[in-house]
Design an enzyme around this catalytic site. Structure first.
Site, PDB file in Angstrom:
ATOM      1  N   ASN A   1      -5.732   2.801 -12.338  1.00 43.37           N
ATOM      2  CA  ASN A   1      -4.793   1.713 -11.777  1.00 43.37           C
ATOM      3  C   ASN A   1      -3.520   2.495 -12.243  1.00 43.37           C
ATOM      4  OD1 ASN A   1      -3.915  -0.572 -10.891  1.00 43.37           O
ATOM      5  ND2 ASN A   1      -3.417  -1.229 -13.044  1.00 43.37           N
TER       6      ASN A   1
ATOM      7  N   MET B   1      -4.041  -6.879  -6.578  1.00 45.69           N
ATOM      8  CA  MET B   1      -3.618  -7.956  -7.568  1.00 45.69           C
ATOM      9  C   MET B   1      -4.437  -8.702  -7.836  1.00 45.69           C
ATOM     10  SD  MET B   1      -0.582  -7.027  -7.872  1.00 45.69           S
ATOM     11  CE  MET B   1       0.458  -7.879  -8.618  1.00 45.69           C
ATOM     12  N   ARG B   2      -5.982  -8.329  -8.307  1.00 41.43           N
ATOM     13  CA  ARG B   2      -6.786  -9.203  -8.786  1.00 41.43           C
ATOM     14  C   ARG B   2      -7.127  -8.906 -10.220  1.00 41.43           C
ATOM     15  NH1 ARG B   2      -6.769 -13.820  -7.186  1.00 41.43           N
ATOM     16  NH2 ARG B   2      -9.030 -14.339  -7.928  1.00 41.43           N
ATOM     17  N   ILE B   3      -7.487  -9.558 -10.939  1.00 40.92           N
ATOM     18  CA  ILE B   3      -8.119  -9.253 -12.310  1.00 40.92           C
ATOM     19  C   ILE B   3      -9.483  -9.201 -12.223  1.00 40.92           C
ATOM     20  CG2 ILE B   3      -8.651 -10.122 -14.769  1.00 40.92           C
ATOM     21  CD1 ILE B   3      -5.795 -11.545 -14.629  1.00 40.92           C
TER      22      ILE B   3
ATOM     23  N   ASP C   1      -4.257  -3.968 -18.480  1.00 41.89           N
ATOM     24  CA  ASP C   1      -3.239  -3.108 -18.505  1.00 41.89           C
ATOM     25  C   ASP C   1      -3.253  -2.392 -19.751  1.00 41.89           C
ATOM     26  OD1 ASP C   1      -2.326  -3.735 -15.918  1.00 41.89           O
ATOM     27  OD2 ASP C   1      -1.041  -5.273 -16.577  1.00 41.89           O
TER      28      ASP C   1
ATOM     29  N   GLY D   1       0.920  -1.262   0.073  1.00 42.43           N
ATOM     30  CA  GLY D   1      -0.074   0.177  -0.003  1.00 42.43           C
ATOM     31  C   GLY D   1       0.771   1.189   0.386  1.00 42.43           C
ATOM     32  N   SER D   2       2.117   1.157  -0.600  1.00 43.61           N
ATOM     33  CA  SER D   2       2.844   2.653  -0.583  1.00 43.61           C
ATOM     34  C   SER D   2       2.412   3.529  -1.384  1.00 43.61           C
ATOM     35  CB  SER D   2       4.175   2.283  -0.967  1.00 43.61           C
ATOM     36  OG  SER D   2       4.428   1.809  -2.191  1.00 43.61           O
TER      37      SER D   2
ATOM     38  N   GLU E   1      -9.721  -4.504 -20.968  1.00 40.97           N
ATOM     39  CA  GLU E   1      -8.701  -5.171 -21.409  1.00 40.97           C
ATOM     40  C   GLU E   1      -7.366  -4.872 -20.505  1.00 40.97           C
ATOM     41  OE1 GLU E   1      -5.961  -5.158 -25.603  1.00 40.97           O
ATOM     42  OE2 GLU E   1      -7.516  -3.727 -25.285  1.00 40.97           O
TER      43      GLU E   1
ATOM     44  N   HIS F   1       0.300   1.030 -12.942  1.00 37.80           N
ATOM     45  CA  HIS F   1       1.221   0.160 -13.458  1.00 37.80           C
ATOM     46  C   HIS F   1       2.830   0.160 -13.468  1.00 37.80           C
ATOM     47  CE1 HIS F   1       1.490  -3.655 -15.428  1.00 37.80           C
ATOM     48  NE2 HIS F   1       2.497  -3.448 -16.283  1.00 37.80           N
TER      49      HIS F   1
END
Ligand code: GRF
Length: 215
Positions: free
Chosen positions: A104, A87-89, A142, A12-13, A140, A106
């Site tokens: 998001n 970290m879940r799709i 990322d 959680g940074s 889709e 990335h």
């Protein structure tokens, strides 16, 4: 004032960078994690922010998990949902529901290196510039419309760890900026998938790595 819900899975940074930014137009309504032991939960609790754990393993499939997430998020009347190391799709139902208000971050310069192990792959390819991207989330993975990117040089003696640390520093700078724009009502996603940032300054200059030498 916009209500913001942050989803995390780990450290959680980035969440912390958002809290530290103390954005005047944002109220962090809750932090939700799919992992009960995510260290970021404690950080949020110390700041008296509501936290919630929704363990994905308690649900038979992604659809059921996402339905539980939606119920929780909507309970906070979220204007914006921020994925910060989550970290879940997500299912198409989830991404469609929050279209234009789901961000998001990335750890690569998208569209290069979507998915996992971005720093390892960048080092293996020998790229000289790497970085991070804030984007709107679509169905889709990322590949959603890009809001802001930061590039860093890849150094000759970089390891995955040193490169990841350099990228993470920039993540902590660009994510609060993107959320600030959104909460100020200056960042939006049009129906045709174009990102609009009102009154954004023009970038100039170039990051060249290794740097040019004067003749
Ligand atoms: C970050 O590089 C983020 O982009 C990625 O996970 C890393 C850790 O994020 N998805 P955080 O410290 O949990 O915010």
């Amino acid at each position: 004032m916009k209500s913001v819900v942050i989803l995390i899975s780990g450290h959680g940074s980035n969440m912390q960078a958002l809290l530290d930014a103390d954005l005047p137009d944002a109220r962090i309504a809750a932090v939700i994690s799919n992992q009960a032991d995510a260290p970021g939960l404690e950080v949020a609790q110390r700041r008296a922010i509501s936290t919630r754990v929704i363990p994905h393993r308690n649900y038979p499939d992604r659809t059921a998990f996402d339905a539980a997430l939606i119920e929780a998020i909507d309970g906070y009347c979220a204007d914006l949902v921020v994925l910060a190391g989550f970290m879940r799709i997500l299912t198409p139902e989830f991404t469609a529901r929050y279209r234009g208000r789901l961000l998001n971050i990335h750890p690569s310069l998208l569209p290069a290196y979507g998915g996992l192990n971005t720093h390892e792959r960048a080092l293996a390819d020998g790229v000289k510039l790497h970085g991070c991207t804030v984007h709107f989330v679509t169905g889709e993975l990322d590949h959603g419309p890009i809001v802001i990117q930061a590039a860093v040089p890849v150094l000759a003696d970089d390891t995955q760890e040193t490169l990841a640390a350099r990228v993470l520093c920039e993540e902590h700078r660009i994510y609060p900026q993107a959320v600030r724009w959104f909460c100020e009502g200056r960042l939006s996603l049009s129906a045709d998938g174009k990102v609009r940032i009102d009154h954004a300054q023009r970038a100039d200059g170039a990051l060249i790595a290794p740097p040019l030498e004067s003749p």
